[in-house]
Design a protein around this motif. Structure first.
Motif, short mmCIF file in Angstrom:
data_model
loop_
_atom_site.label_atom_id
_atom_site.label_comp_id
_atom_site.label_asym_id
_atom_site.label_seq_id
_atom_site.Cartn_x
_atom_site.Cartn_y
_atom_site.Cartn_z
N LEU A 1 -34.75 36.50 -40.31
CA LEU A 1 -34.13 35.39 -39.58
C LEU A 1 -34.12 35.71 -38.09
CD1 LEU A 1 -30.86 34.67 -41.63
CD2 LEU A 1 -33.13 33.69 -41.92
N VAL A 2 -34.34 34.68 -37.29
CA VAL A 2 -34.20 34.84 -35.84
C VAL A 2 -33.11 33.85 -35.40
CG1 VAL A 2 -35.35 34.72 -33.59
CG2 VAL A 2 -36.65 35.41 -35.61
N GLU A 3 -32.12 34.36 -34.70
CA GLU A 3 -31.02 33.50 -34.25
C GLU A 3 -30.82 33.67 -32.74
OE1 GLU A 3 -28.07 34.17 -38.13
OE2 GLU A 3 -27.82 35.38 -36.34
N PHE A 4 -30.32 32.62 -32.13
CA PHE A 4 -30.00 32.69 -30.69
C PHE A 4 -28.48 32.55 -30.50
CE2 PHE A 4 -34.38 31.29 -30.75
CZ PHE A 4 -34.95 32.04 -29.72
N TYR A 5 -27.95 33.37 -29.63
CA TYR A 5 -26.53 33.28 -29.27
C TYR A 5 -26.45 33.14 -27.75
CZ TYR A 5 -25.55 35.07 -33.95
OH TYR A 5 -25.46 35.22 -35.31
N LEU A 6 -25.47 32.35 -27.32
CA LEU A 6 -25.27 32.19 -25.88
C LEU A 6 -24.50 33.39 -25.36
CD1 LEU A 6 -25.57 30.28 -23.42
CD2 LEU A 6 -23.32 29.36 -24.02
N LYS A 7 -25.02 34.00 -24.28
CA LYS A 7 -24.31 35.16 -23.69
C LYS A 7 -23.11 34.62 -22.91
CE LYS A 7 -26.44 38.38 -21.19
NZ LYS A 7 -25.84 39.66 -21.53
N ASN A 8 -21.97 34.63 -23.53
CA ASN A 8 -20.77 34.14 -22.86
C ASN A 8 -19.54 34.79 -23.51
OD1 ASN A 8 -18.45 32.60 -22.19
ND2 ASN A 8 -19.77 30.90 -21.56
N ASP A 9 -19.02 35.83 -22.83
CA ASP A 9 -17.90 36.59 -23.39
C ASP A 9 -16.68 35.72 -23.66
OD1 ASP A 9 -19.27 38.93 -23.48
OD2 ASP A 9 -18.51 39.70 -21.56
N GLU A 10 -16.41 34.78 -22.73
CA GLU A 10 -15.21 33.93 -22.89
C GLU A 10 -15.28 33.12 -24.18
OE1 GLU A 10 -14.21 31.36 -19.53
OE2 GLU A 10 -14.63 33.12 -18.27
N LEU A 11 -16.50 32.70 -24.55
CA LEU A 11 -16.67 31.90 -25.78
C LEU A 11 -16.99 32.77 -26.98
CD1 LEU A 11 -18.83 28.97 -24.32
CD2 LEU A 11 -16.36 29.01 -24.68
N GLY A 12 -17.08 34.10 -26.75
CA GLY A 12 -17.39 35.01 -27.86
C GLY A 12 -18.83 34.88 -28.34
N ASP A 13 -19.77 34.68 -27.39
CA ASP A 13 -21.21 34.58 -27.70
C ASP A 13 -21.50 33.66 -28.89
OD1 ASP A 13 -21.50 36.47 -25.69
OD2 ASP A 13 -21.90 38.15 -27.03
N PRO A 14 -21.31 32.34 -28.74
CA PRO A 14 -21.53 31.45 -29.90
C PRO A 14 -23.00 31.30 -30.30
CG PRO A 14 -21.11 30.17 -27.93
CD PRO A 14 -20.92 31.60 -27.53
N LEU A 15 -23.21 31.07 -31.59
CA LEU A 15 -24.55 30.78 -32.11
C LEU A 15 -25.02 29.44 -31.53
CD1 LEU A 15 -26.68 31.57 -34.45
CD2 LEU A 15 -25.40 29.97 -35.84
N VAL A 16 -26.27 29.38 -31.07
CA VAL A 16 -26.78 28.10 -30.56
C VAL A 16 -28.10 27.76 -31.24
CG1 VAL A 16 -25.66 28.05 -28.28
CG2 VAL A 16 -27.80 29.31 -28.55
#
Ligand code: 5GP
Length: 324
Positions: free
Chosen positions: A117-132
């Motif tokens: 599986l390949v997944e992308f997460y947003l690099k954003n500490d405040e949001l806890g790196d959400p899956l996008v």
């Protein structure tokens, strides 16, 4: 090459400007964090290990034609890297189900994921790196479509190279996270680090965790696990590993009173087996292990038996070993 100015300090690294505007120095710190830095600790020597391990993997990838930011190792805690503009996405590749995937989808741990599986997460500490999703990436311009395609292609190639390299060293690459950056011309490179902080490594036979999960889950021996990874990847490749099954028997020596054995003996006599002379009750263990040869496996199993004996004056062992 000298550190000129601190540009950025993260959870596990400091990044310095150098006298060359196209290069930066990464300093690997001894700090360990998990769960978006809610759990923190410092372990002396951890920065050295992540620096050396990451340098080894990045160099390996570079030698196999994957563009990475790695330039050279400077010392135990520092490496020279290309200065890049970081794409604000984390790419996670998974070969086996575990971690947030199991939590999010309620699926069983340890399932083989073929293809990975390949997944992308947003690099954003405040949001806890959400899956996008790729649609989120396109809609909010986190990266361009060709960049997404390139990141996916490179991540899968990295997975192939590292999985094979680690398998030959008795390690399963369970999953890992990559970051990417671009240079002035827009070329994409693998950036950041590849280490037990950013990957999951399981021992092939015992499934023992050899990565940051030891810290996340309070399993202990964190530094020892990182040392083990460094030890295995810094040694020359072991010969092709074969798989062996050892059947171990550990029992009390003849002459030592075995009360359980005596009970079974008298049961057998009362069941009309007068020919039985003695019964020794012991432990039986079935162990599967990797080894380059029968001789080496035999040596290892013998040592395991000796280590497992509670007291070699009263206990003895026997084993059978076969390639499977
Ligand atoms: P999970 O999503 O299961 O927590 O993590 C998947 C893989 O990516 C693991 O190998 C984990 O170490 C790595 N990973 C995901 N996000 C991060 C992160 O923000 N920092 C680090 N160091 N590793 C991450």
């Amino acid at each position: 090459m000298n550190k000129i100015k601190l540009i950025y300090e993260g959870k596990a690294k400091k990044v310095y400007e150098t006298d060359d505007p196209t290069l930066a120095i990464f300093e690997y710190k001894d700090s360990l964090t998990a769960f978006n830095a809610q759990k923190k600790d410092t372990m002396q020597g951890k920065g050295r290990l992540t620096n050396l391990i990451s340098a080894t993997f990045l160099k390996l990838l570079q030698d196999k034609g994957i563009p990475t930011h790695f330039v050279k190792l400077l010392d135990d805690n520092h490496q020279l890297v290309k200065r890049l503009k970081i794409i604000p996405l984390e790419v996670v590749v998974r070969n086996t189900s575990t971690g947030s995937l199991c939590k999010r989808l309620g699926v069983e741990e340890g399932l083989d994921l073929v293809p990975p599986l390949v997944e992308f997460y947003l690099k954003n500490d405040e949001l806890g790196d959400p899956l996008v999703t790729e649609d989120h990436i396109r809609a909010f311009c986190f990266a361009s479509k060709p960049q997404v395609e390139k990141m996916k292609e490179l991540s899968l190639k990295v997975n192939d190279i590292l999985s094979k390299y680690l398998y030959e060293r008795g390690i399963k690459l369970v999953d890992f996270k990559l970051e990417f950056g671009t240079d002035e011309e827009g070329n994409i490179y693998v950036a950041d680090e590849i280490s037990p902080d950013t990957c999951r490594f399981w021992d092939l036979s015992s499934k023992e965790r050899l990565d940051k999960d030891r810290f996340r889950k309070d399993l202990g021996n964190v530094l020892e696990a990182y040392e083990e990874i460094w030890h295995r990847i810094s040694q020359p490749k072991a010969a092709i590993q074969k798989r062996y099954e050892a059947k171990l028997f550990i029992y009390l020596k003849e002459g030592v009173l075995d009360t359980q054995g005596k009970t079974v003996l008298s049961s057998l006599h009362s069941l009309n087996y007068p020919e039985v002379q003695d019964v020794r009750v012991g432990k039986y263990l079935k162990i599967t292990l990797n080894s380059p040869s029968h001789q080496e496996a035999e040596f290892k199993v013998k040592k395991m038996c000796e280590d497992l004996l509670v007291n070699d004056l009263i206990e003895e062992y026997a084993f059978e070993l076969e390639e499977i």
